[in-house]
Scaffold this motif. Structure first.
Motif, PDB file in Angstrom:
ATOM      1  N   VAL A  45       0.835  -1.206   0.000  1.00 38.64           N
ATOM      2  CA  VAL A  45       0.000   0.000   0.000  1.00 38.64           C
ATOM      3  C   VAL A  45       0.866   1.250   0.000  1.00 38.64           C
ATOM      4  CG1 VAL A  45      -1.656   1.334   1.354  1.00 38.64           C
ATOM      5  CG2 VAL A  45      -1.967  -1.139   1.078  1.00 38.64           C
ATOM      6  N   LEU A  46       1.931   1.244   0.810  1.00 37.20           N
ATOM      7  CA  LEU A  46       2.800   2.419   0.894  1.00 37.20           C
ATOM      8  C   LEU A  46       3.451   2.725  -0.453  1.00 37.20           C
ATOM      9  CD1 LEU A  46       4.301   4.597   2.514  1.00 37.20           C
ATOM     10  CD2 LEU A  46       6.038   2.872   3.059  1.00 37.20           C
ATOM     11  N   VAL A  47       4.038   1.713  -1.086  1.00 33.91           N
ATOM     12  CA  VAL A  47       4.732   1.944  -2.356  1.00 33.91           C
ATOM     13  C   VAL A  47       3.737   2.253  -3.479  1.00 33.91           C
ATOM     14  CG1 VAL A  47       6.289   0.935  -4.059  1.00 33.91           C
ATOM     15  CG2 VAL A  47       6.633   0.462  -1.635  1.00 33.91           C
ATOM     16  N   ALA A  48       2.618   1.524  -3.506  1.00 27.68           N
ATOM     17  CA  ALA A  48       1.632   1.760  -4.558  1.00 27.68           C
ATOM     18  C   ALA A  48       1.052   3.163  -4.469  1.00 27.68           C
ATOM     19  CB  ALA A  48       0.521   0.715  -4.465  1.00 27.68           C
ATOM     20  N   ALA A  49       0.728   3.601  -3.250  1.00 27.91           N
ATOM     21  CA  ALA A  49       0.107   4.917  -3.084  1.00 27.91           C
ATOM     22  C   ALA A  49       1.044   6.046  -3.475  1.00 27.91           C
ATOM     23  CB  ALA A  49      -0.349   5.091  -1.639  1.00 27.91           C
ATOM     24  N   THR A  50       2.347   5.859  -3.269  1.00 26.92           N
ATOM     25  CA  THR A  50       3.296   6.932  -3.558  1.00 26.92           C
ATOM     26  C   THR A  50       3.912   6.830  -4.956  1.00 26.92           C
ATOM     27  OG1 THR A  50       5.072   5.617  -2.520  1.00 26.92           O
ATOM     28  CG2 THR A  50       3.883   7.187  -1.124  1.00 26.92           C
ATOM     29  N   THR A  51       3.622   5.743  -5.696  1.00 30.51           N
ATOM     30  CA  THR A  51       4.230   5.553  -7.020  1.00 30.51           C
ATOM     31  C   THR A  51       4.022   6.727  -7.962  1.00 30.51           C
ATOM     32  OG1 THR A  51       4.225   3.124  -6.948  1.00 30.51           O
ATOM     33  CG2 THR A  51       4.119   4.151  -9.120  1.00 30.51           C
ATOM     34  N   PRO A  52       2.809   7.272  -8.096  1.00 32.43           N
ATOM     35  CA  PRO A  52       2.624   8.372  -9.060  1.00 32.43           C
ATOM     36  C   PRO A  52       3.280   9.683  -8.626  1.00 32.43           C
ATOM     37  CG  PRO A  52       0.552   7.244  -8.559  1.00 32.43           C
ATOM     38  CD  PRO A  52       1.535   6.833  -7.524  1.00 32.43           C
ATOM     39  N   PHE A  53       3.850   9.727  -7.423  1.00 30.72           N
ATOM     40  CA  PHE A  53       4.411  10.970  -6.902  1.00 30.72           C
ATOM     41  C   PHE A  53       5.891  10.837  -6.545  1.00 30.72           C
ATOM     42  CE2 PHE A  53       0.020  10.271  -5.460  1.00 30.72           C
ATOM     43  CZ  PHE A  53      -0.621  11.253  -6.214  1.00 30.72           C
ATOM     44  N   SER A  54       6.468   9.664  -6.805  1.00 29.81           N
ATOM     45  CA  SER A  54       7.860   9.421  -6.453  1.00 29.81           C
ATOM     46  C   SER A  54       8.616   8.909  -7.680  1.00 29.81           C
ATOM     47  CB  SER A  54       7.960   8.396  -5.314  1.00 29.81           C
ATOM     48  OG  SER A  54       9.302   8.083  -5.024  1.00 29.81           O
ATOM     49  N   GLU A  55       9.468   9.781  -8.264  1.00 28.92           N
ATOM     50  CA  GLU A  55      10.248   9.442  -9.453  1.00 28.92           C
ATOM     51  C   GLU A  55       9.350   8.887 -10.564  1.00 28.92           C
ATOM     52  OE1 GLU A  55      13.471   6.914  -8.408  1.00 28.92           O
ATOM     53  OE2 GLU A  55      14.447   8.397  -7.148  1.00 28.92           O
ATOM     54  N   TYR A  56       8.195   9.522 -10.732  1.00 29.62           N
ATOM     55  CA  TYR A  56       7.250   9.126 -11.768  1.00 29.62           C
ATOM     56  C   TYR A  56       7.628   9.845 -13.051  1.00 29.62           C
ATOM     57  CZ  TYR A  56       2.715   8.034 -13.901  1.00 29.62           C
ATOM     58  OH  TYR A  56       1.711   7.564 -14.724  1.00 29.62           O
ATOM     59  N   ALA A  57       8.050   9.099 -14.073  1.00 28.52           N
ATOM     60  CA  ALA A  57       8.686   9.680 -15.249  1.00 28.52           C
ATOM     61  C   ALA A  57       7.675  10.209 -16.263  1.00 28.52           C
ATOM     62  CB  ALA A  57       9.600   8.658 -15.909  1.00 28.52           C
ATOM     63  N   ASN A  58       6.847  11.168 -15.847  1.00 30.61           N
ATOM     64  CA  ASN A  58       5.892  11.771 -16.773  1.00 30.61           C
ATOM     65  C   ASN A  58       6.575  12.909 -17.538  1.00 30.61           C
ATOM     66  OD1 ASN A  58       6.154  13.698 -14.824  1.00 30.61           O
ATOM     67  ND2 ASN A  58       4.017  13.688 -14.179  1.00 30.61           N
ATOM     68  N   ALA A  59       5.784  13.718 -18.217  1.00 28.34           N
ATOM     69  CA  ALA A  59       6.356  14.765 -19.070  1.00 28.34           C
ATOM     70  C   ALA A  59       7.152  15.790 -18.271  1.00 28.34           C
ATOM     71  CB  ALA A  59       5.239  15.459 -19.852  1.00 28.34           C
ATOM     72  N   ASP A  60       6.815  15.977 -17.006  1.00 29.12           N
ATOM     73  CA  ASP A  60       7.500  16.979 -16.183  1.00 29.12           C
ATOM     74  C   ASP A  60       8.731  16.424 -15.466  1.00 29.12           C
ATOM     75  OD1 ASP A  60       5.543  18.834 -16.846  1.00 29.12           O
ATOM     76  OD2 ASP A  60       4.246  18.197 -15.186  1.00 29.12           O
ATOM     77  N   PHE A  61       8.976  15.122 -15.603  1.00 32.31           N
ATOM     78  CA  PHE A  61      10.083  14.490 -14.897  1.00 32.31           C
ATOM     79  C   PHE A  61      11.409  14.892 -15.535  1.00 32.31           C
ATOM     80  CE2 PHE A  61      12.852  10.742 -14.065  1.00 32.31           C
ATOM     81  CZ  PHE A  61      12.831  10.786 -12.679  1.00 32.31           C
ATOM     82  N   VAL A  62      12.372  15.249 -14.701  1.00 28.65           N
ATOM     83  CA  VAL A  62      13.689  15.642 -15.188  1.00 28.65           C
ATOM     84  C   VAL A  62      14.557  14.388 -15.299  1.00 28.65           C
ATOM     85  CG1 VAL A  62      15.744  17.029 -14.772  1.00 28.65           C
ATOM     86  CG2 VAL A  62      13.490  17.908 -14.127  1.00 28.65           C
ATOM     87  N   VAL A  63      14.884  14.025 -16.537  1.00 25.15           N
ATOM     88  CA  VAL A  63      15.669  12.816 -16.775  1.00 25.15           C
ATOM     89  C   VAL A  63      17.154  13.140 -16.640  1.00 25.15           C
ATOM     90  CG1 VAL A  63      16.196  10.970 -18.402  1.00 25.15           C
ATOM     91  CG2 VAL A  63      13.902  11.955 -18.322  1.00 25.15           C
ATOM     92  N   THR A  64      17.836  12.433 -15.771  1.00 28.23           N
ATOM     93  CA  THR A  64      19.276  12.604 -15.585  1.00 28.23           C
ATOM     94  C   THR A  64      19.929  11.235 -15.483  1.00 28.23           C
ATOM     95  OG1 THR A  64      19.141  12.676 -13.171  1.00 28.23           O
ATOM     96  CG2 THR A  64      18.925  14.770 -14.341  1.00 28.23           C
ATOM     97  N   ALA A  65      21.217  11.206 -15.684  1.00 22.22           N
ATOM     98  CA  ALA A  65      21.949   9.941 -15.593  1.00 22.22           C
ATOM     99  C   ALA A  65      21.880   9.363 -14.183  1.00 22.22           C
ATOM    100  CB  ALA A  65      23.405  10.154 -16.004  1.00 22.22           C
ATOM    101  N   GLU A  66      21.736  10.230 -13.182  1.00 22.29           N
ATOM    102  CA  GLU A  66      21.687   9.752 -11.805  1.00 22.29           C
ATOM    103  C   GLU A  66      20.427   8.966 -11.497  1.00 22.29           C
ATOM    104  OE1 GLU A  66      22.549  12.809 -12.711  1.00 22.29           O
ATOM    105  OE2 GLU A  66      24.703  12.612 -12.264  1.00 22.29           O
ATOM    106  N   ASN A  67      19.407   9.122 -12.340  1.00 27.50           N
ATOM    107  CA  ASN A  67      18.155   8.392 -12.106  1.00 27.50           C
ATOM    108  C   ASN A  67      18.305   6.900 -12.357  1.00 27.50           C
ATOM    109  OD1 ASN A  67      16.784  10.747 -11.491  1.00 27.50           O
ATOM    110  ND2 ASN A  67      16.248  11.137 -13.631  1.00 27.50           N
ATOM    111  N   GLY A  68      19.353   6.510 -13.071  1.00 23.52           N
ATOM    112  CA  GLY A  68      19.580   5.093 -13.345  1.00 23.52           C
ATOM    113  C   GLY A  68      18.641   4.571 -14.418  1.00 23.52           C
TER     114      GLY A  68
END
Length: 307
Positions: A45-68
């Motif tokens: 529940v904890l991980v599922a609930a926070t998935t859309p708000f934690s490193e969610y790679a949508n259009a506004d997500f800043v892609v960097t090499a550190e993201n892996g």
């Protein structure tokens, strides 16, 4: 007089459906208090609930090499790990404790088949929790898609739906396997050994990049398989049909349930279960073959150096 005679006569045995439902309610309450399952559900529940708000790679997500090379398509790992493996351990312990104490028998006179069937029905609880979580995340996938996630553009909406369903089925298959193992393998650590074996199987299956139908078979044979293999410099899209893989996993779930219910059966009931198991096994093998042979071959997907 008639009342006295009626009271002296043996009462009719309860219907099979009533017995199974009564047992399932008791075992569901026990599962919801089982420590391993409680921890697994809280993690899910904890991980599922926070998935859309934690490193969610949508259009506004800043892609960097550190993201892996992590990708939102890895999400089905969560129900498979938390509810599949956690449910396996919990249902294995639940089944063994019920067999030792006989507490289940207090609900109603029941056969071994009825007790096993009730335990299999309880496995719908982790599957239902996984379904709710998958639906929640899938809505975000559709409303605000993680378009910058590794390999996201390589899958259609129908394929993404099947990928999500596969995660739900692993959350049902793990607990069902836990019941079956507890019925047939009485060793105290059998559940833990089975869980470790499944992890190793999934890890080994992920090592095969399907450059041939044989590699694709080894990859999809595993109860859990990632849809892409990502490294620091490339992404490999695994081949095969995601839709037929759903049928394959459903067949594995049914086989685990049949194996659990076969323990303690005899006579005509055992023969019926054997015939049904052979039919399901044949259809499961067919679904695996269609998974391997009807889907696309594996290929290297587009790669963003920032990944």
């Amino acid at each position: 007089m008639s009342a006295a005679v009626a009271a002296a006569l043996p009462s009719a045995p309860p219907a099979t459906g009533d017995v199974v439902r009564s047992l399932a309610r008791i075992e569901t309450r026990r599962l919801l208090r089982q420590p391993v399952f409680v921890v697994a559900v809280l993690l899910f529940v904890l991980v599922a609930a926070t998935t859309p708000f934690s490193e969610y790679a949508n259009a506004d997500f800043v892609v960097t090499a550190e993201n892996g090379t992590e990708t939102n398509l890895d999400w089905p790992v969560l129900p498979a790990f938390a509810l599949g493996l956690g449910g396996l351990l919990a249902m294995n312990r639940l089944t063994k404790s019920a067999s030792r104490t006989g507490d289940v028998l207090l609900a109603a006179p029941a056969t071994a088949f009825q007790r096993s069937l009730a335990l299999c029905l309880v496995c719908l609880v982790p599957a239902g929790i996984a379904l709710v979580g998958a639906a929640y995340v899938f809505v975000f996938w559709m409303v605000d898609p993680p378009i910058q996630a590794v390999a996201w553009t390589e899958f259609t909406t129908a394929q993404l739906f099947s990928i999500m369903v596969q995660g739900v089925l692993t959350a049902a298959g793990g607990p069902l396997l836990g019941v079956a193992v507890a019925r047939w393998w009485r060793w105290p650590t059998a559940g833990a050994i089975t869980a470790v074996g499944l992890i190793l199987w999934a890890v080994l299956g992920s090592l095969f990049r399907d450059t041939s139908w044989w590699d694709r078979l080894l990859h999809h044979l595993s109860p859990f398989a990632l849809v892409a293999a990502n490294s620091e410099t490339s992404t490999w899209i695994q081949g095969g049909s995601h839709h037929w893989r759903v049928v394959y996993l459903l067949g594995l779930c049914l086989l685990a349930a049949l194996a659990a219910c076969a323990h303690g059966s005899a006579g005509q009931q055992r023969r019926r279960l054997v015939r049904l198991s052979l039919t399901v096994a044949g259809l499961t093998v067919l679904a695996l073959a269609l998974t391997v042979l009807t889907g696309p071959e594996g290929y290297y997907g587009p790669w963003n150096p920032l990944w």
